[in-house]
Scaffold this motif. Structure first.
Motif, PDB file in Angstrom:
ATOM      1  N   MET B  58      24.004  73.445  31.925  1.00 31.13           N
ATOM      2  CA  MET B  58      24.639  73.422  33.250  1.00 31.13           C
ATOM      3  C   MET B  58      23.674  73.854  34.324  1.00 31.13           C
ATOM      4  O   MET B  58      22.848  74.737  34.116  1.00 31.13           O
ATOM      5  CB  MET B  58      25.814  74.414  33.264  1.00 31.13           C
ATOM      6  CG  MET B  58      27.070  73.906  32.625  1.00 31.13           C
ATOM      7  SD  MET B  58      28.293  75.218  32.633  1.00 31.13           S
ATOM      8  CE  MET B  58      27.877  76.065  31.142  1.00 31.13           C
ATOM      9  N   GLU B  59      23.843  73.272  35.506  1.00 29.20           N
ATOM     10  CA  GLU B  59      23.108  73.725  36.685  1.00 29.20           C
ATOM     11  C   GLU B  59      23.709  75.058  37.134  1.00 29.20           C
ATOM     12  O   GLU B  59      24.867  75.356  36.843  1.00 29.20           O
ATOM     13  CB  GLU B  59      23.251  72.710  37.832  1.00 29.20           C
ATOM     14  CG  GLU B  59      22.758  71.299  37.524  1.00 29.20           C
ATOM     15  CD  GLU B  59      21.235  71.167  37.587  1.00 29.20           C
ATOM     16  OE1 GLU B  59      20.578  72.166  37.967  1.00 29.20           O
ATOM     17  OE2 GLU B  59      20.731  70.090  37.249  1.00 29.20           O
ATOM     18  N   GLU B  60      22.912  75.786  37.902  1.00 28.53           N
ATOM     19  CA  GLU B  60      23.324  77.114  38.362  1.00 28.53           C
ATOM     20  C   GLU B  60      24.693  77.117  39.057  1.00 28.53           C
ATOM     21  O   GLU B  60      25.547  77.959  38.773  1.00 28.53           O
ATOM     22  CB  GLU B  60      22.243  77.658  39.319  1.00 28.53           C
ATOM     23  CG  GLU B  60      22.200  79.170  39.418  1.00 28.53           C
ATOM     24  CD  GLU B  60      21.968  79.874  38.081  1.00 28.53           C
ATOM     25  OE1 GLU B  60      22.634  80.892  37.855  1.00 28.53           O
ATOM     26  OE2 GLU B  60      21.144  79.390  37.257  1.00 28.53           O
ATOM     27  N   ASN B  61      24.917  76.135  39.931  1.00 26.63           N
ATOM     28  CA  ASN B  61      26.176  76.169  40.696  1.00 26.63           C
ATOM     29  C   ASN B  61      27.399  75.884  39.815  1.00 26.63           C
ATOM     30  O   ASN B  61      28.455  76.453  40.003  1.00 26.63           O
ATOM     31  CB  ASN B  61      26.121  75.219  41.899  1.00 26.63           C
ATOM     32  CG  ASN B  61      25.910  73.770  41.488  1.00 26.63           C
ATOM     33  OD1 ASN B  61      25.430  73.493  40.385  1.00 26.63           O
ATOM     34  ND2 ASN B  61      26.262  72.851  42.349  1.00 26.63           N
ATOM     35  N   LEU B  62      27.219  75.042  38.798  1.00 25.98           N
ATOM     36  CA  LEU B  62      28.338  74.759  37.889  1.00 25.98           C
ATOM     37  C   LEU B  62      28.630  75.985  37.027  1.00 25.98           C
ATOM     38  O   LEU B  62      29.780  76.296  36.735  1.00 25.98           O
ATOM     39  CB  LEU B  62      28.017  73.541  37.010  1.00 25.98           C
ATOM     40  CG  LEU B  62      29.116  73.118  36.032  1.00 25.98           C
ATOM     41  CD1 LEU B  62      30.403  72.742  36.768  1.00 25.98           C
ATOM     42  CD2 LEU B  62      28.654  71.927  35.181  1.00 25.98           C
ATOM     43  N   LYS B  63      27.562  76.701  36.664  1.00 23.06           N
ATOM     44  CA  LYS B  63      27.692  77.909  35.850  1.00 23.06           C
ATOM     45  C   LYS B  63      28.629  78.912  36.508  1.00 23.06           C
ATOM     46  O   LYS B  63      29.440  79.558  35.857  1.00 23.06           O
ATOM     47  CB  LYS B  63      26.312  78.553  35.674  1.00 23.06           C
ATOM     48  CG  LYS B  63      25.931  78.776  34.236  1.00 23.06           C
ATOM     49  CD  LYS B  63      24.488  79.153  34.098  1.00 23.06           C
ATOM     50  CE  LYS B  63      24.174  80.582  34.487  1.00 23.06           C
ATOM     51  NZ  LYS B  63      22.753  80.894  34.345  1.00 23.06           N
ATOM     52  N   LYS B  65      30.861  78.119  38.736  1.00 21.17           N
ATOM     53  CA  LYS B  65      32.188  77.510  38.891  1.00 21.17           C
ATOM     54  C   LYS B  65      33.020  77.522  37.616  1.00 21.17           C
ATOM     55  O   LYS B  65      34.232  77.628  37.695  1.00 21.17           O
ATOM     56  CB  LYS B  65      32.037  76.054  39.371  1.00 21.17           C
ATOM     57  CG  LYS B  65      31.751  75.940  40.855  1.00 21.17           C
ATOM     58  CD  LYS B  65      32.058  74.524  41.297  1.00 21.17           C
ATOM     59  CE  LYS B  65      31.101  74.056  42.380  1.00 21.17           C
ATOM     60  NZ  LYS B  65      30.905  72.609  42.307  1.00 21.17           N
ATOM     61  N   VAL B  66      32.371  77.388  36.426  1.00 22.54           N
ATOM     62  CA  VAL B  66      33.176  77.285  35.199  1.00 22.54           C
ATOM     63  C   VAL B  66      33.927  78.574  34.868  1.00 22.54           C
ATOM     64  O   VAL B  66      34.862  78.555  34.082  1.00 22.54           O
ATOM     65  CB  VAL B  66      32.372  76.843  33.950  1.00 22.54           C
ATOM     66  CG1 VAL B  66      31.975  75.402  34.062  1.00 22.54           C
ATOM     67  CG2 VAL B  66      31.206  77.749  33.683  1.00 22.54           C
ATOM     68  N   LEU B  67      33.492  79.670  35.465  1.00 19.84           N
ATOM     69  CA  LEU B  67      34.194  80.926  35.219  1.00 19.84           C
ATOM     70  C   LEU B  67      35.377  81.106  36.173  1.00 19.84           C
ATOM     71  O   LEU B  67      36.182  82.010  36.039  1.00 19.84           O
ATOM     72  CB  LEU B  67      33.236  82.112  35.334  1.00 19.84           C
ATOM     73  CG  LEU B  67      32.145  82.143  34.253  1.00 19.84           C
ATOM     74  CD1 LEU B  67      31.175  83.282  34.505  1.00 19.84           C
ATOM     75  CD2 LEU B  67      32.747  82.284  32.863  1.00 19.84           C
ATOM     76  N   ASP B  68      35.445  80.202  37.134  1.00 21.28           N
ATOM     77  CA  ASP B  68      36.529  80.206  38.100  1.00 21.28           C
ATOM     78  C   ASP B  68      37.678  79.361  37.525  1.00 21.28           C
ATOM     79  O   ASP B  68      37.476  78.227  37.124  1.00 21.28           O
ATOM     80  CB  ASP B  68      35.968  79.566  39.393  1.00 21.28           C
ATOM     81  CG  ASP B  68      37.017  79.395  40.461  1.00 21.28           C
ATOM     82  OD1 ASP B  68      38.217  79.389  40.141  1.00 21.28           O
ATOM     83  OD2 ASP B  68      36.607  79.252  41.626  1.00 21.28           O
ATOM     84  N   PRO B  69      38.885  79.938  37.453  1.00 19.83           N
ATOM     85  CA  PRO B  69      39.982  79.198  36.826  1.00 19.83           C
ATOM     86  C   PRO B  69      40.342  77.881  37.515  1.00 19.83           C
ATOM     87  O   PRO B  69      41.114  77.092  36.974  1.00 19.83           O
ATOM     88  CB  PRO B  69      41.152  80.180  36.861  1.00 19.83           C
ATOM     89  CG  PRO B  69      40.762  81.284  37.758  1.00 19.83           C
ATOM     90  CD  PRO B  69      39.272  81.290  37.837  1.00 19.83           C
TER      91      PRO B  69
END
Lengths: 124, 200
Positions: B58-63, B65-69
């Protein structure tokens, strides 16, 4: 203790079963394994399916998995794809229903209408 | 409504179900090798789950985001809940979740828990989770390593495939062998006692 030796002894039998499987158009059972499916009990459904196929010694059926199909509220979902027949999707599955489905649909070719939530009209 | 007589693992009540969910992320990332590691150390009062894959990463920004519900990489549904749920479960039990990912290299998710914490979910049916993954994804290689207070047990599907071949994984005789093998592994790890008895 189960050992790799024991597994090695299965090799010949396995090769024979695979040769037989290749000669027939196999049935595919697909279980939805997205977070929604897992939370609804998809693992138990999958384990029941595997156990039932194992108990009945069915070698020409492949059990596989897929992600979320967008029908989260109807999970666990199980699709049955048999060559020459429309794809059947069962919803709200439980281990008990899954076992019944194997006997009825996979072994005897009888779809359990009561559990069906979708029927694809195009023949696979 | 009261659910009667049906213990289905309804909702994510076991850590083993979260492990299954993490493995699903790795599969979606196109991983060829997935390593699942469970470390239980009652002296340090730690339980750590690590899932490592060689998927797309994953790119940094997706990383972030994935922890955000309210984020998901899926398009079929707008809300992804797997990782945020596990993060909450870890933080509720005196632990944390860390996510390490590099595009093109893969992803490592580590969830740590205080072993004895009253809010720590039970580990649950790891054998069932591993069997499910192996049978329904025969092409993917899976390593399952589990350590309980110094006792270690490991399963590597590459070794199994070397013995019987990839196509044989779904055959009744092989499923039967795998099931017994996994059960014996769990028995070895817990020495006949349950996790709760070990933690006392």
């Amino acid at each position: 203790m189960k050992s790799l030796d024991e597994l090695r002894k299965l090799r010949e039998k396995a090769q024979e079963a695979i040769r037989l499987r290749e000669q027939t158009d196999g049935t595919k059972i697909v279980v939805g394994m997205g977070t929604c499916g897992i939370a609804a009990g998809a693992r138990e459904v999958m384990l029941a399916l595997i156990e039932e196929l194992e108990k009945k010694n069915i070698t020409d059926v492949v059990v596989t998995q897929t992600g979320c199909a967008g029908l989260c509220e109807k999970e666990p979902l199980v699709e049955v794809i048999r060559p020459g027949e429309p794809k059947i999707t069962y919803g709200y599955m439980t281990p008990e229903k899954a076992r019944m489905m194997v006997t009825s649909h996979i072994v005897n070719g009888q779809v359990i209408g009561e559990y069906v939530i979708a029927r694809e009209e195009t023949v696979s | 409504m009261i659910a009667v007589g049906y213990d289905s693992g309804d909702k994510m009540r076991e850590l083993a179900l979260h492990v299954l969910d993490l493995v699903q992320n790795s599969l979606r990332a196109g991983a060829n090798l997935i390593e699942v590691e469970i470390l239980e150390d009652t002296d340090l009062d730690r339980l750590t789950i690590t899932v490592r894959d060689d998927g797309c990463g994953m790119e940094e920004n997706l990383k972030e985001k994935v922890l955000d519900p309210f984020t998901t990489t899926r398009t079929t549904r707008k809300v992804g809940l797997g990782l945020p749920l596990l993060k909450m479960a870890a933080e509720r039990a005196g632990g944390r979740l860390t996510l390490d990912s590099e595009p093109g290299k893969g992803t490592v998710v580590e969830a740590a828990f205080q072993h004895s914490h009253i809010d720590r979910m039970p580990l649950g049916d790891m054998a069932g989770t591993i069997l499910t993954v192996i049978i329904s994804n025969p092409k993917v290689n899976l390593v399952y390593r589990h350590q309980v207070d110094g006792r270690e047990w490991q399963l590597d599907t590459r070794v199994i495939k070397d013995e019987v071949g990839e196509d044989a994984l779904g055959l009744p005789a092989v499923i039967n062998w795998l099931r017994s093998y996994l059960e014996e592994g769990q028995n070895y790890l817990y020495g006949g006692a349950t996790t709760d008895e070990v933690t006392g």
